[in-house]
Design a protein around this motif. Structure first.
Motif, mmCIF file in Angstrom:
data_model
loop_
_atom_site.group_PDB
_atom_site.id
_atom_site.type_symbol
_atom_site.label_atom_id
_atom_site.label_comp_id
_atom_site.label_asym_id
_atom_site.label_seq_id
_atom_site.Cartn_x
_atom_site.Cartn_y
_atom_site.Cartn_z
ATOM 1 N N LYS B 212 0.837 -1.202 0.000
ATOM 2 C CA LYS B 212 0.000 0.000 0.000
ATOM 3 C C LYS B 212 0.867 1.245 0.000
ATOM 4 O O LYS B 212 1.856 1.311 0.722
ATOM 5 N N ALA B 213 0.462 2.230 -0.789
ATOM 6 C CA ALA B 213 1.282 3.444 -0.880
ATOM 7 C C ALA B 213 0.396 4.639 -1.143
ATOM 8 O O ALA B 213 -0.622 4.532 -1.824
ATOM 9 N N GLU B 214 0.780 5.783 -0.580
ATOM 10 C CA GLU B 214 0.003 7.003 -0.873
ATOM 11 C C GLU B 214 0.787 7.865 -1.847
ATOM 12 O O GLU B 214 2.020 7.906 -1.813
ATOM 13 N N PRO B 215 0.083 8.532 -2.757
ATOM 14 C CA PRO B 215 0.790 9.362 -3.741
ATOM 15 C C PRO B 215 1.509 10.538 -3.071
ATOM 16 O O PRO B 215 1.040 11.066 -2.069
ATOM 17 N N LEU B 216 2.672 10.884 -3.617
ATOM 18 C CA LEU B 216 3.372 12.090 -3.203
ATOM 19 C C LEU B 216 3.418 13.011 -4.423
ATOM 20 O O LEU B 216 4.060 12.698 -5.417
ATOM 21 N N GLY B 217 2.673 14.101 -4.343
ATOM 22 C CA GLY B 217 2.565 14.968 -5.511
ATOM 23 C C GLY B 217 1.540 14.414 -6.484
ATOM 24 O O GLY B 217 1.016 13.306 -6.293
ATOM 25 N N ALA B 218 1.278 15.174 -7.526
ATOM 26 C CA ALA B 218 0.239 14.784 -8.483
ATOM 27 C C ALA B 218 0.691 13.598 -9.322
ATOM 28 O O ALA B 218 1.880 13.403 -9.550
ATOM 29 N N ALA B 219 -0.282 12.814 -9.784
ATOM 30 C CA ALA B 219 0.021 11.690 -10.663
ATOM 31 C C ALA B 219 0.668 12.226 -11.940
ATOM 32 O O ALA B 219 0.258 13.259 -12.466
ATOM 33 N N GLY B 220 1.697 11.525 -12.416
ATOM 34 C CA GLY B 220 2.362 11.933 -13.650
ATOM 35 C C GLY B 220 3.381 13.043 -13.471
ATOM 36 O O GLY B 220 4.089 13.403 -14.403
ATOM 37 N N GLU B 221 3.471 13.582 -12.250
ATOM 38 C CA GLU B 221 4.428 14.668 -11.994
ATOM 39 C C GLU B 221 5.733 14.147 -11.412
ATOM 40 O O GLU B 221 6.632 14.923 -11.079
ATOM 41 N N GLY B 222 5.794 12.820 -11.247
ATOM 42 C CA GLY B 222 6.913 12.234 -10.504
ATOM 43 C C GLY B 222 8.285 12.629 -11.037
ATOM 44 O O GLY B 222 9.180 12.976 -10.267
ATOM 45 N N TRP B 223 8.424 12.571 -12.360
ATOM 46 C CA TRP B 223 9.766 12.817 -12.890
ATOM 47 C C TRP B 223 10.182 14.267 -12.725
ATOM 48 O O TRP B 223 11.341 14.561 -12.418
ATOM 49 N N SER B 224 9.218 15.152 -12.888
ATOM 50 C CA SER B 224 9.547 16.564 -12.746
ATOM 51 C C SER B 224 9.906 16.894 -11.291
ATOM 52 O O SER B 224 10.826 17.677 -11.022
ATOM 53 N N ILE B 225 9.220 16.257 -10.346
ATOM 54 C CA ILE B 225 9.572 16.470 -8.928
ATOM 55 C C ILE B 225 10.956 15.894 -8.643
ATOM 56 O O ILE B 225 11.801 16.532 -8.007
ATOM 57 N N LEU B 226 11.169 14.669 -9.154
ATOM 58 C CA LEU B 226 12.459 14.008 -8.921
ATOM 59 C C LEU B 226 13.624 14.839 -9.445
ATOM 60 O O LEU B 226 14.683 14.922 -8.814
ATOM 61 N N THR B 227 13.426 15.422 -10.621
ATOM 62 C CA THR B 227 14.496 16.234 -11.197
ATOM 63 C C THR B 227 14.861 17.378 -10.257
ATOM 64 O O THR B 227 16.033 17.661 -10.031
ATOM 65 N N GLN B 228 13.828 17.999 -9.686
ATOM 66 C CA GLN B 228 14.105 19.090 -8.736
ATOM 67 C C GLN B 228 14.785 18.579 -7.479
ATOM 68 O O GLN B 228 15.708 19.211 -6.956
ATOM 69 N N VAL B 229 14.323 17.417 -6.999
ATOM 70 C CA VAL B 229 14.928 16.852 -5.782
ATOM 71 C C VAL B 229 16.400 16.532 -6.044
ATOM 72 O O VAL B 229 17.278 16.844 -5.239
ATOM 73 N N LEU B 230 16.670 15.918 -7.185
ATOM 74 C CA LEU B 230 18.055 15.533 -7.493
ATOM 75 C C LEU B 230 18.950 16.759 -7.658
ATOM 76 O O LEU B 230 20.106 16.741 -7.247
ATOM 77 N N ASP B 231 18.418 17.820 -8.250
ATOM 78 C CA ASP B 231 19.214 19.044 -8.376
ATOM 79 C C ASP B 231 19.562 19.618 -7.002
ATOM 80 O O ASP B 231 20.704 20.020 -6.750
ATOM 81 N N ARG B 232 18.580 19.664 -6.133
ATOM 82 C CA ARG B 232 18.856 20.177 -4.784
ATOM 83 C C ARG B 232 19.861 19.295 -4.066
ATOM 84 O O ARG B 232 20.801 19.775 -3.445
ATOM 85 N N ALA B 233 19.622 17.973 -4.172
ATOM 86 C CA ALA B 233 20.519 17.040 -3.481
ATOM 87 C C ALA B 233 21.931 17.107 -4.069
ATOM 88 O O ALA B 233 22.915 16.919 -3.349
ATOM 89 N N ALA B 234 22.023 17.399 -5.369
ATOM 90 C CA ALA B 234 23.347 17.490 -6.004
ATOM 91 C C ALA B 234 24.157 18.605 -5.359
ATOM 92 O O ALA B 234 25.350 18.456 -5.095
ATOM 93 N N VAL B 235 23.523 19.728 -5.094
ATOM 94 C CA VAL B 235 24.232 20.853 -4.460
ATOM 95 C C VAL B 235 24.620 20.478 -3.030
ATOM 96 O O VAL B 235 25.754 20.689 -2.597
ATOM 97 N N LEU B 236 23.672 19.888 -2.291
ATOM 98 C CA LEU B 236 23.938 19.563 -0.888
ATOM 99 C C LEU B 236 25.012 18.480 -0.774
ATOM 100 O O LEU B 236 25.923 18.578 0.048
ATOM 101 N N CYS B 237 24.933 17.470 -1.646
ATOM 102 C CA CYS B 237 25.973 16.437 -1.650
ATOM 103 C C CYS B 237 27.317 17.039 -2.042
ATOM 104 O O CYS B 237 28.358 16.623 -1.539
ATOM 105 N N ALA B 238 27.290 18.018 -2.958
ATOM 106 C CA ALA B 238 28.547 18.645 -3.367
ATOM 107 C C ALA B 238 29.252 19.239 -2.153
ATOM 108 O O ALA B 238 30.467 19.153 -2.023
ATOM 109 N N PHE B 239 28.474 19.817 -1.240
ATOM 110 C CA PHE B 239 29.113 20.358 -0.023
ATOM 111 C C PHE B 239 29.704 19.243 0.834
ATOM 112 O O PHE B 239 30.791 19.394 1.396
ATOM 113 N N GLU B 240 29.016 18.113 0.925
ATOM 114 C CA GLU B 240 29.609 16.976 1.653
ATOM 115 C C GLU B 240 30.901 16.541 0.982
ATOM 116 O O GLU B 240 31.897 16.239 1.632
#
Lengths: 414, 375
Positions: B212-240
């Protein structure tokens, strides 16, 4: 964290921008905007003539040698104001090339060690571009080890008589004065027997010969001295203190951080976008993308490193030896990019003509010129030593000739 | 121009460094390295108490409400200490995904739990080999249940919840992907720990069977959200990565000053000095690119995608370069388990793959530069 000017900086920028808009030689803008790796050449003008005209205008408007005190022809500006000026001057800054050694190295040395009379006589004319200065340090046997230089200056009454040879002197053929370091005592260790002078380049016995370089061009000179007489009043600093005086000169060289160094990345990006390989544009090829991206990241790293330095200047801090990385990174990058660009061009890459299939031969020129980027103004190896010793605090090299009288140092051909 | 962190942010960095020097010395890292515990629970609790876990989480969701610049300086210190805690998974990936796409209820449930150290979260994106790409997402979501296998999932074995990328369509477009939020302690989830390059940060395989799983964000928006998450994480990981690179450089420098060979410190030999100078150069380029990424992240600038890719590339290269040559400077001693060099070597190479490999980000940078040039 922001890229904004302080209110004072913004006001200064606005004043500078307005003055430049009203006074810059706009007819040269297009030609100066074209990327040029190395010396600037203009189709219908001599760079020294148009440079002198621009310098004179700046001097009259109080925009020359900004960070110098007003009484010597400057504006008394802060280091950050100088950077802002350079940003606003933009491509017209290329016209200042003949004056950079004077402004950045010779002038500050005269300012630190010259008599008041000498400062008032020489510095304003240097600032106005009326008189051009060159720097006479390197010799055929003294490059990185410049303290090992051989040019002799011997005291005869109130004068010094100079014999020897300098090399890699930019602009010697159009310079009016030169800053010269020479050996005045060969019986003491090498750093202790040097003295700094300045001289009239038109003095009898000075002979300037252009050097034909490995890239086929002639941009530097050899300068020969045969019984050249320099009055003792043109000595800078004490007799035997030339090495310390030269450190002032070289420290000022490293202060010139505002100038952005060419990396070759924009040219390479354009080439990869336009060049068709068998399977399509080069920029779609994974191997090409990987290299291009690495170079682009390095280039942006340099850009933002300089922004960090500018921010430090803006806070009134002094930039340190860490600025050495700019030339170290961009010199190697230019050479690597040129080599790879020609690899992409394949068989045609060997041709150096002005052809479309080789992007007008610009990478071929880059290839042939880039070795000098890794040597002039401190070799890659000297820059790494500077970083290792002055930034990381590692021990200096063991110098076997340090405490030996100069004339006892074994050397080839003396 | 003030392209630098503020005095307050620098003070926060010093505070984090001091805290980690005390609570996370190499001895503590080694407890996790040697497999005695999957992560340093005491340290995790301490990080929560210091307010570091929720530094970029708004106050209304239990965080400190500071911002991403503050998170960047803490990230740098986490990297410098090689902290053996699920910080990047929970804070850069799970929390950022919630901040970008979570419903109010989801934020209220999970963000305070993250800030207080009660909940560990992660992102379940990869399915075996390959880089981030919609076509590599095979796990399906239908009728509110997930079926499929994710691996590797960073910190998957200790996570309480995961943001899961799932296929909800087959059009071949990015809109085929949707995100889901899954409580990993519930039914239909099977978690298996996997051995990996960097034992101080675990990896797992997670199998979802009619989960069982609940949606996070709108259906079909997953990749666009992921792209933003990965960009943010890329900067934060860069500092690590910058923190890790700096530490590896420091270790090499200190050893070169200390170790005597041929009658002199090895740091007086140019071969060693120049190697260390080159490490300094790459660490400096990485730091400067990361600062630009931090600026873009904190201002939500249009330049973020390009800045994040450049920071990611530069920091990955610098950490790998510094960690590798730190071992080289140490010589044989650097290849012992006893010396800490391999800890950074492992972390550097594991981090190089976590958000997509170097070649993936190189590809992204070129795409993004082209887009900008075309605009």
């Amino acid at each position: 964290m922001n890229f904004d000017d302080t209110p004072q900086e913004a006001a200064f920028r606005e004043t500078a921008r307005r003055w430049i808009e009203a006074n810059a030689p706009r007819e040269l803008h297009a030609e100066l905007s074209k990327s040029s790796l190395g010396r600037i050449r203009l189709a219908n003008h001599d760079i020294v003539d148009v440079g002198k005209a621009w310098q004179k205008k700046k001097f009259e408007g109080n925009w020359a040698c900004l960070h110098w005190p007003r009484e010597y022809g400057g504006r008394g500006a802060t280091p950050i104001e100088k950077v802002i000026w350079q940003q606003e001057e933009g491509v017209y800054g290329k016209l200042t090339q003949p004056f950079q050694i004077g402004e950045g190295m010779c002038g500050p040395t005269v300012m630190a060690f010259g008599s008041e009379e000498a400062k008032r006589r020489y510095l304003p004319k240097l600032a106005s571009g009326e008189e051009i200065w060159c720097q006479l340090f390197s010799e055929p046997s003294a490059g990185s080890d410049v303290a090992g230089l051989r040019t002799r200056a011997e005291k005869k009454g109130d004068n010094w008589v100079v014999n020897g040879q300098k090399i890699w002197t930019s602009g010697a053929h159009y310079s009016d004065y030169g800053l010269l370091i020479a050996r005045t005592d060969p019986n003491v260790p090498k750093h202790k027997g040097l003295t700094m002078f300045f001289l009239d380049m038109k003095s009898p016995g000075v002979e300037v010969r252009p050097i034909k370089q490995a890239n086929g061009m002639q941009e530097f000179n050899e300068v020969y001295f045969t019984d050249v007489v320099i009055p003792d009043s043109q000595r800078l600093g004490a007799v035997g203190d030339g090495w310390n005086v030269s450190l002032t000169t070289l420290m000022n060289e490293r202060m010139s951080i505002g100038a952005r160094l060419a990396t070759g990345v924009p040219e390479m990006f354009e080439l990869c976008s336009n060049l068709m390989l068998e399977d399509g544009p080069a920029i779609d090829d994974p191997a090409v993308r990987s290299k291009l991206a690495s170079w682009a990241a390095k280039s942006s790293g340099l850009k933002y490193t300089s922004y960090r330095t500018i921010s430090a200047l803006s806070k009134g801090e002094r930039p340190g030896p860490e600025n050495s990385i700019g030339k170290l990174v961009s010199g190697m990058m230019l050479q690597d990019i040129a080599t790879y660009a020609m690899d992409l061009q394949g068989a045609a890459g060997v041709l150096t003509g002005n052809d479309e299939e080789t992007a007008q031969g610009q990478f071929q020129q880059m290839l042939l010129s880039s070795p000098s980027m890794r040597i002039a103004g401190g070799t890659d190896e000297i820059l790494r030593n500077i970083i290792a010793e002055r930034v990381l605090g590692l021990p200096g090299d063991i110098r076997v000739d340090k405490d030996v009288p100069y004339n006892k140092i074994p050397t080839k051909g003396r | 121009m003030n392209f630098d962190f503020s005095d307050d942010q620098k003070q926060l960095r010093d505070q984090a460094r001091k805290f980690l020097a005390e609570k996370c010395p190499p001895k503590a890292v080694r407890v996790v390295l040697d497999g005695k515990t999957p992560y340093d629970k005491e340290l995790w609790k301490g990080l929560a108490e210091m307010g570091f876990l929720g530094v970029a989480i708004p106050e209304e969701f239990g965080g400190a409400g500071a911002g991403h610049l503050e998170l960047c300086v803490i990230a740098e210190e986490m990297g410098r200490a090689n902290a053996p805690v699920p910080f990047s998974s929970t804070v850069y990936l799970a929390a950022e995904a919630l901040l970008i796409a979570g419903s109010d209820a989801q934020k209220k449930k999970w963000l305070p739990a993250i800030a207080s150290g009660e909940a560990i979260g992660t992102l379940a994106l990869f399915e075996g080999k390959g880089n981030p790409s919609p076509k590599n997402v095979k796990l399906t979501a239908a009728n509110g249940v997930l079926n499929g296998v994710k691996k590797p999932v960073a910190d998957g074995a200790i996570a309480d919840f995961a943001v899961v990328a799932a296929r909800t369509g087959s059009s071949g477009r990015d809109s085929d992907i949707s995100l889901f939020l899954v409580e990993l302690r519930a039914g239909g989830v099977e978690v298996k720990s996997l051995t990996n390059l960097d034992p101080t940060r675990g990896q797992a395989e997670i199998a979802f069977k009619d989960c069982k799983a609940e949606p996070l964000g709108a259906a079909g928006e997953g990749w666009s959200i992921l792209t933003q998450v990965l960009d943010r994480a890329a900067v934060l990981c860069a500092f690590e990565q910058v923190g890790g690179a700096d530490r590896a450089l420091e270790m090499g420098r200190d050893y070169a000053l200390d170790r005597i060979a041929f009658g002199r410190p090895i740091g007086s030999f140019q071969a060693v000095k120049h190697m260390l100078a080159d490490m300094y150069v790459s660490a400096t380029l990485a730091r400067s690119n990361s600062y630009y990424g931090a600026w873009a992240l904190s201002t939500n600038a249009a330049e973020l995608p390009e800045a994040a890719a450049a920071a990611r590339i530069s920091a990955t290269q610098a950490f790998q370069h510094c960690a590798k040559n730190n071992i080289q400077v140490h010589g044989g001693m650097g290849f012992t388990w006893e010396f800490d060099c391999h800890i950074y070597y492992r972390r550097a190479n594991a981090m190089a793959l976590g958000l997509g490999s170097l070649s993936y980000w190189e590809d992204q940078l070129i795409d993004r530069m082209r887009k900008k040039n075309a605009a």
